[in-house]
Scaffold this motif. Structure first.
Motif, PDB file in Angstrom:
ATOM      1  N   ASN A 123      -4.529  -0.277  -5.222  1.00 21.29           N
ATOM      2  CA  ASN A 123      -3.068  -0.088  -5.259  1.00 21.29           C
ATOM      3  C   ASN A 123      -2.315  -1.107  -4.407  1.00 21.29           C
ATOM      4  O   ASN A 123      -1.267  -1.626  -4.804  1.00 21.29           O
ATOM      5  N   ALA A 124      -2.854  -1.412  -3.209  1.00 23.94           N
ATOM      6  CA  ALA A 124      -2.175  -2.353  -2.314  1.00 23.94           C
ATOM      7  C   ALA A 124      -2.182  -3.761  -2.907  1.00 23.94           C
ATOM      8  O   ALA A 124      -1.188  -4.486  -2.825  1.00 23.94           O
ATOM      9  N   GLY A 170       1.234  10.090  -3.702  1.00 20.36           N
ATOM     10  CA  GLY A 170      -0.165  10.498  -3.598  1.00 20.36           C
ATOM     11  C   GLY A 170      -1.120   9.853  -4.577  1.00 20.36           C
ATOM     12  O   GLY A 170      -2.336  10.011  -4.466  1.00 20.36           O
ATOM     13  N   TYR A 171      -0.601   9.098  -5.574  1.00 15.63           N
ATOM     14  CA  TYR A 171      -1.496   8.468  -6.550  1.00 15.63           C
ATOM     15  C   TYR A 171      -2.009   7.134  -6.010  1.00 15.63           C
ATOM     16  O   TYR A 171      -1.224   6.301  -5.553  1.00 15.63           O
ATOM     17  N   ILE A 172      -3.321   6.940  -6.040  1.00 20.40           N
ATOM     18  CA  ILE A 172      -3.929   5.684  -5.624  1.00 20.40           C
ATOM     19  C   ILE A 172      -4.570   5.025  -6.840  1.00 20.40           C
ATOM     20  O   ILE A 172      -5.505   5.567  -7.435  1.00 20.40           O
ATOM     21  N   TYR A 221       0.837  -1.203   0.000  1.00 19.49           N
ATOM     22  CA  TYR A 221       0.000   0.000   0.000  1.00 19.49           C
ATOM     23  C   TYR A 221       0.875   1.259   0.000  1.00 19.49           C
ATOM     24  O   TYR A 221       0.670   2.167  -0.811  1.00 19.49           O
ATOM     25  N   TYR A 222       1.837   1.296   0.913  1.00 22.69           N
ATOM     26  CA  TYR A 222       2.653   2.509   1.035  1.00 22.69           C
ATOM     27  C   TYR A 222       3.596   2.669  -0.155  1.00 22.69           C
ATOM     28  O   TYR A 222       3.849   3.792  -0.605  1.00 22.69           O
ATOM     29  N   GLU A 247      -7.984   5.022   4.621  1.00 25.61           N
ATOM     30  CA  GLU A 247      -9.344   4.775   4.112  1.00 25.61           C
ATOM     31  C   GLU A 247      -9.326   3.936   2.830  1.00 25.61           C
ATOM     32  O   GLU A 247     -10.155   3.042   2.646  1.00 25.61           O
ATOM     33  N   GLU A 248      -8.360   4.219   1.936  1.00 27.50           N
ATOM     34  CA  GLU A 248      -8.313   3.498   0.659  1.00 27.50           C
ATOM     35  C   GLU A 248      -7.849   2.050   0.816  1.00 27.50           C
ATOM     36  O   GLU A 248      -8.028   1.226  -0.087  1.00 27.50           O
TER      37      GLU A 248
END
Length: 292
Positions: A42-43, A30-32, A23-24, A91-92
């Motif tokens: 993304n994760a 900043g792009y998901i 995830y990180y 949250e994402e």
């Protein structure tokens, strides 16, 4: 790492460690990544990259994945402040917790988890259960797992960057840290763990803890030799004996969780049809090459 057909090698994946790391790494800047309907992925995208990179590197014959189920475990009952300093998950990331298990399942990889226990405990229990039948490799970023190392169980620590692994065996653990696997827990008992929010013995850090364990072998060895210690160290330990014992219990990965792993059911053979369907659903066209 080569693996012969006659030699079983089982890769146990610490799902939570991989997912958070992914995830990180994938939200840097900043792009998901999201699907066209707005579902964040993304994760999961990064998780798949990490997973297949490890499969390529370590060539397992068997594969399984362990997860935390829920936020509260028996450790919270032992110590109410356990992990109380942890921030809420981004949250994402929240919708990806369930979705990533569906992806793992679609690949033909079994998921394991038991409510009330951490993924670490499931990993430890399964590793001990199956290590008489197979070589075991645990893929994680969590150094606490080093307590599980045996002649048949190795711990792979993921380091920064792609394909950057450190594999710990009893020999390499001693060479690097001058500790035996069981002493990882004794170290944590003295120095505590800021990430998990338990203090150990206040005023004793990693350097002093290591010196004590190296000289006296264990928590018990130190306690039996309190009179030999400098007065300031002796006082700190005597003032925090209850927390010392509690910290040791909190740091100890359980290997008797009520869970059973049948090795034959973890044989690694990708389910290409269901994986392809899931990758298309999540709009992972660039990852389809990974599943052949």
């Amino acid at each position: 790492m080569e693996n012969s057909e006659s030699n079983n090698r089982t890769l146990i994946v610490d799902g939570m460690a991989l997912l958070f790391r992914a995830y990180y790494a994938q939200s840097y800047g900043g792009y998901i990544r999201k699907t066209s309907d707005g579902t964040p992925t993304n994760a999961i995208f990064g998780f798949i990259h990490y997973l297949f990179d490890a499969i390529k590197e370590f060539q397992p014959t068997h594969l399984l994945c362990c997860w935390d189920l829920g936020s509260s475990t028996f450790r919270n009952e032992m110590y109410s402040s356990y992990k109380a300093n942890r921030a809420e998950a981004p949250e994402e990331l929240i919708p990806q917790f369930g979705l990533v298990k569906d992806v793992v399942d679609s690949l033909g990889i079994p998921n394991f988890g038991v409510p009330g226990f951490e993924a670490d405990d499931c990993i430890g229990t399964i590793a001990y259960q199956i290590s008489s039948e197979t070589e075991v490799l645990i893929l994680t970023g969590d150094h606490d797992m080093l307590q599980l190392v045996t002649d048949k169980i190795s711990v792979i620590i993921m380091k920064k960057g792609k394909s950057n692994y450190q594999v710990y065996t009893p020999v390499s653990l001693w060479d690097e840290k001058e500790l035996h696997p069981s002493q990882i827990v004794d170290m944590k008992a003295f120095m505590g763990d800021t990430a998990d929010n338990y203090p150990g013995v206040r005023g004793i850090g990693e350097k002093t803890a290591h010196k004590l364990i190296k000289e006296y072998g264990s928590v018990l060895g130190v306690l039996e030799n309190l009179e030999q210690l400098p007065a300031s160290i002796k006082l700190k330990i005597e003032s925090n004996t209850d927390m010392l014992y509690l910290s040791k219990d909190l740091a100890t990965i359980k290997v008797d969780v009520p869970i059973e792993c049948v090795l034959d059911e973890c044989h690694w053979k990708i389910n290409r049809t269901s994986a392809l369907q899931k990758f298309e659903e999540l709009e992972f066209s660039s990852l389809i090459k990974l599943i052949g």
